[in-house]
Write an enzyme that holds these catalytic residues in place. Structure first.
Site, PDB file in Angstrom:
ATOM      1  CD1 TRP A 271       0.232  -5.754  -3.542  1.00 37.07           C
ATOM      2  CD2 TRP A 271      -0.047  -6.720  -1.545  1.00 37.07           C
ATOM      3  NE1 TRP A 271       0.738  -7.025  -3.613  1.00 37.07           N
ATOM      4  CE2 TRP A 271       0.581  -7.632  -2.412  1.00 37.07           C
ATOM      5  CE3 TRP A 271      -0.321  -7.109  -0.230  1.00 37.07           C
ATOM      6  CZ2 TRP A 271       0.945  -8.920  -2.001  1.00 37.07           C
ATOM      7  CZ3 TRP A 271       0.041  -8.377   0.172  1.00 37.07           C
ATOM      8  CH2 TRP A 271       0.666  -9.272  -0.712  1.00 37.07           C
TER       9      TRP A 271
ATOM     10  CD  GLU B  67      18.318 -12.306  -7.200  1.00 32.73           C
ATOM     11  OE1 GLU B  67      17.733 -12.874  -6.271  1.00 32.73           O
ATOM     12  OE2 GLU B  67      17.964 -11.211  -7.659  1.00 32.73           O
TER      13      GLU B  67
ATOM     14  CB  CYS C 146      -0.896   0.037   1.231  1.00 30.04           C
ATOM     15  SG  CYS C 146      -1.941  -1.410   1.379  1.00 30.04           S
TER      16      CYS C 146
ATOM     17  CE  LYS D  85      12.286  -2.347  -5.240  1.00 34.47           C
ATOM     18  NZ  LYS D  85      13.124  -3.407  -5.818  1.00 34.47           N
TER      19      LYS D  85
ATOM     20  CE  LYS E 263      15.111 -10.352  -9.593  1.00 31.51           C
ATOM     21  NZ  LYS E 263      15.572 -10.370  -8.311  1.00 31.51           N
TER      22      LYS E 263
ATOM     23  CD  GLU F  47      11.386 -11.274  -7.948  1.00 28.96           C
ATOM     24  OE1 GLU F  47      11.236 -10.831  -6.801  1.00 28.96           O
ATOM     25  OE2 GLU F  47      12.384 -10.972  -8.645  1.00 28.96           O
TER      26      GLU F  47
ATOM     27  NE  ARG G   2       4.792   1.647  -0.937  1.00 26.13           N
ATOM     28  CZ  ARG G   2       5.583   1.778   0.120  1.00 26.13           C
ATOM     29  NH1 ARG G   2       6.691   2.455   0.003  1.00 26.13           N
ATOM     30  NH2 ARG G   2       5.261   1.248   1.276  1.00 26.13           N
TER      31      ARG G   2
ATOM     32  CG  ASN H  28       1.261   0.320   4.255  1.00 28.48           C
ATOM     33  OD1 ASN H  28       0.997  -0.875   4.189  1.00 28.48           O
ATOM     34  ND2 ASN H  28       2.418   0.830   3.882  1.00 28.48           N
ATOM     35  N   GLY H  29      -0.795  -1.583   6.396  1.00 34.59           N
ATOM     36  CA  GLY H  29      -0.500  -2.480   7.520  1.00 34.59           C
ATOM     37  C   GLY H  29      -1.624  -3.474   7.714  1.00 34.59           C
TER      38      GLY H  29
ATOM     39  CG  HIS I 232      20.828 -36.058  -4.548  1.00 34.03           C
ATOM     40  ND1 HIS I 232      21.117 -37.359  -4.211  1.00 34.03           N
ATOM     41  CD2 HIS I 232      22.010 -35.406  -4.580  1.00 34.03           C
ATOM     42  CE1 HIS I 232      22.430 -37.475  -4.029  1.00 34.03           C
ATOM     43  NE2 HIS I 232      22.992 -36.301  -4.250  1.00 34.03           N
TER      44      HIS I 232
HETATM   45  C1  G6P Z   1       9.909  -8.204  -1.941  1.00 31.08           C
HETATM   46  C2  G6P Z   1      10.549  -7.622  -3.181  1.00 31.08           C
HETATM   47  C3  G6P Z   1      11.888  -8.306  -3.432  1.00 31.08           C
HETATM   48  C4  G6P Z   1      12.781  -8.170  -2.215  1.00 31.08           C
HETATM   49  C5  G6P Z   1      12.087  -8.684  -0.942  1.00 31.08           C
HETATM   50  C6  G6P Z   1      12.863  -8.287   0.296  1.00 31.08           C
HETATM   51  O1  G6P Z   1       9.549  -9.515  -2.159  1.00 31.08           O
HETATM   52  O2  G6P Z   1       9.702  -7.787  -4.305  1.00 31.08           O
HETATM   53  O3  G6P Z   1      12.526  -7.705  -4.550  1.00 31.08           O
HETATM   54  O4  G6P Z   1      13.957  -8.884  -2.422  1.00 31.08           O
HETATM   55  O5  G6P Z   1      10.792  -8.104  -0.819  1.00 31.08           O
HETATM   56  O6  G6P Z   1      12.809  -6.892   0.426  1.00 31.08           O
HETATM   57  P1  G6P Z   1      13.894  -6.005   1.133  1.00 31.08           P
HETATM   58  O7  G6P Z   1      13.417  -4.604   0.893  1.00 31.08           O
HETATM   59  O8  G6P Z   1      13.866  -6.372   2.585  1.00 31.08           O
HETATM   60  O9  G6P Z   1      15.201  -6.281   0.515  1.00 31.08           O
END
Ligand code: G6P
Length: 614
Positions: free
Chosen positions: A75, A487, A2, A609, A491, A494, A27, A101-102, A510
């Protein structure tokens, strides 16, 4: 998650609010809304499921005049994304409008009580309970809004950043936070509010970061007043924002994500600036200098993080153990906070976070505090909650990251972990001065080497088109490149919505090997340094089962290239620095596959985000 924007002052609020919401789009959200009090004292609320542009269309022919207003991108947590669940929410009297937000954990019991007392609810959200509760406290105790807000907030369990406006008092806007961030911009005769600094920076660089359990009263023509939840006056601390508007715009790139991938040579230089002495091989981190003794005597280091930051933490484990010889554990913050971890006062806990607002990582910090362990934060967003909740630490200085999929923040986190490992290693004497000098000198060359990899963008984009058919991907790596495989897979998941698994290459036997056939793309990170021969054998095993191999190889390689369907080259470097290079083609591959599939790479579905709720 949010996004919150608020305005009170001499200008028309609506354009500022809409622009602010656009700045917060990164966000992640599913609906948007705004509330304004016009000059005739009418409070209007407009909200809709969808994007900010849908909200703009909705209000195009409505009265959006007024110099006080609040706006929100939601959100969904409680209740599906819909017009009625979007914020702002009204109170029963329709005098108050509130955004939040929360998550309010005890909302159900409060709602039941309010319903029994005749209050009507229009939504399924936890948020509506807050505004109704404030109204109830005002009505039942014959209190002003100013008095009712602290009392109501004391009844809530959970996390919130809220902003409330009152049509009876259009000269005032009230905000409060507990567990979710809020920043107040202090302009000339005006106040702005944001869940981060991006909606504010255009108007003022003077800001106040609201602290935990604080309530702010922003009144036209008056100084900012802040109290805590017990109504005790607090002194607002005004700080200068270190942010420039161009940093939050696309600068000619089609997407923020691509811009941020291409920024990495510069962001790495910035993150190392002033911290490296190439001549002496010395690394200077003020956060280390100030807590030197405790860092050197650490019995153990525990890294807590989520998502991409957790992957950076895994690389940190390899680096710190190799260079500084301190045992390191890497924990998902969400797991760590809910078990009963064994922590000692001589442990060092390192929370890593891009946003500095991740709810689980903040909770892991709170949990660690009681053990007396030193908290050393690694964070990107200056002034965010995590640096303020930790004892010391260092910023990654990657600049604002807007694309939801983290790229430049990851490489900046990894390079910061190198600096930390090197500074501990030097002091502990676990690294010879000569070796340290070699590493520090090589670190200086990494930005240039990344720039060279970025020249393959067009080739990677062409190869990406071949793989839009794929429904699954496997990513393999060994040693330092195992976290890079994780990672790379993350990516792709996502932003392209293709299922992808990252695995340590030797573990393939395995289980995952059963998945390999002539349709399965397998991305193998196979640089010359490290376990080259071993990974070559793994590639042979995939080849024997007709898997399609996309490899990341060192320039000049012949053996892996000969076995690969496609390959990306990276310059040679010290083994421990390979992740900073090998991740770059994987970021570009994910980006181009997502683009070829027509995905919204900057705002992928369902993702946020900054994950400010658990
Ligand atoms: C969300 C974001 C990711 C990020 C993760 C941790 O899932 O989409 O890109 O890696 O949060 O966020 P932070 O701000 O703690 O690195």
């Amino acid at each position: 998650m949010c996004g919150i924007v608020g305005y009170i002052g001499h200008r028309q609020a609506s354009p500022i609010l809409i622009k602010g919401l656009t700045r917060l789009e990164y966000r992640g959200y599913d609906s948007a809304g705004l509330a304004l009090v016009n000059d005739n004292g009418q409070l209007s609320v407009y909200k809709t499921k969808g994007k900010v542009k849908d909200l703009e269309a909705l209000v195009a022919d409505k009265d959006t005049t007024g110099t006080v207003g609040i706006a929100h991108t939601r959100w969904a947590t409680h209740g599906e994304p819909s017009d009625r669940n979007a914020h702002p929410h009204w109170s029963e009297s329709k005098n108050l409008a509130l955004i939040h937000n929360g998550i309010i954990e005890n909302y159900q019991s409060l709602k039941t009580q309010l319903l029994a007392m005749g209050y009507h609810f229009q939504s399924d959200t936890d948020t509506e309970v807050i505004v109704q509760l404030v109204q109830y406290v005002m009505d039942s105790h014959k209190m002003s809004l100013e008095e009712a807000v602290p009392l109501a907030l004391n009844t809530l369990t959970g996390a919130y950043a809220i902003v409330i406006i009152d049509k009876e008092h259009p000269d005032r806007m009230i905000a409060a936070r507990k567990g979710s961030p809020l920043i107040i911009g202090v302009g000339d005769d005006e106040y702005l509010l944001g869940s981060d600094a991006t909606p504010i920076i255009e108007y003022t660089d003077r800001v106040v970061y609201l602290d935990e359990e604080q309530i702010a009263f922003m009144e036209r023509g008056k100084d900012l007043r802040i109290v805590d939840l017990r109504n005790v006056e607090q002194t607002p601390v005004i700080q200068r924002l270190q942010l420039d508007l161009s940093q939050i715009e696309k600068g000619g790139f089609p997407h923020f994500m691509l811009k941020e991938i291409f920024e990495q040579p510069d962001t790495l230089r910035t993150s190392m600036q002033g911290r490296l002495n190439v001549e002496t091989g010395e690394v200077k981190l003020s956060g280390v200098i100030d807590f030197r003794k405790r860092l050197l005597n650490a019995r153990r280091i525990i890294i807590c993080a989520c998502g991409t930051s957790w992957h950076a933490g895994l690389i940190g484990k390899y680096i710190i153990e190799e260079l500084a010889r301190v045992p390191v554990e890497v924990e998902y913050s969400s797991e760590f906070r809910y078990r009963n971890p064994v922590l000692y006062p001589d442990d060092v806990v390192i929370p890593i976070s891009q946003s500095g607002e991740t709810a689980d990582t903040l909770a892991a910090i709170q949990l660690s505090k009681s053990s007396g362990a030193l908290l050393f934060g690694i964070c990107n967003v200056v002034g965010s909650s995590i640096p303020r909740a930790t004892d010391t630490g260092c910023y990654t200085h990657a600049g604002p990251e807007i694309g939801v999929a983290s790229t430049k923040a990851f490489t900046a986190q990894v390079s910061t972990l190198f600096l930390l490992a090197l500074s501990i290693a030097r002091e502990k004497g676990t690294l010879s001065a000569e070796r340290e000098r070699v590493l520090v000198q090589e670190l200086q060359h990494i930005p240039g080497k990344i720039a060279k990899i970025l020249e393959q963008d067009k080739t990677i984009s062409d190869i990406a088109k071949v793989f839009t058919y794929a429904r699954n991907f496997i990513y393999l790596g060994r040693g330092y490149n195992y976290p890079v495989a994780l990672e790379g897979a993350l990516k792709l998941k996502e932003i392209s919505y293709i299922h992808a698994e990252g695995y340590p290459a030797a573990e393939m036997k395995h289980g995952p090997i059963a998945l390999i056939d002539d349709e399965m793309p397998v991305v193998v990170i196979a640089p010359k340094r490290g376990h080259y021969e071993k990974i070559l054998s793994n590639i042979q095993e995939i080849k024997a089962r007709k898997g399609r191999i996309i490899s990341v190889v060192t320039e000049g390689d012949t053996d892996v290239k000969a076995l690969s369907d496609y390959y990306f080259e990276i310059p040679d470097t010290e083994e421990c620095f390979v992740p900073l290079l090998s991740v770059i083609p994987l970021q570009l591959l994910a980006y181009h596959i997502a683009i070829a599939k027509g995905r919204d790479v900057d705002q992928p579905r369902n993702l946020a985000k900054s994950v400010t709720v658990e």
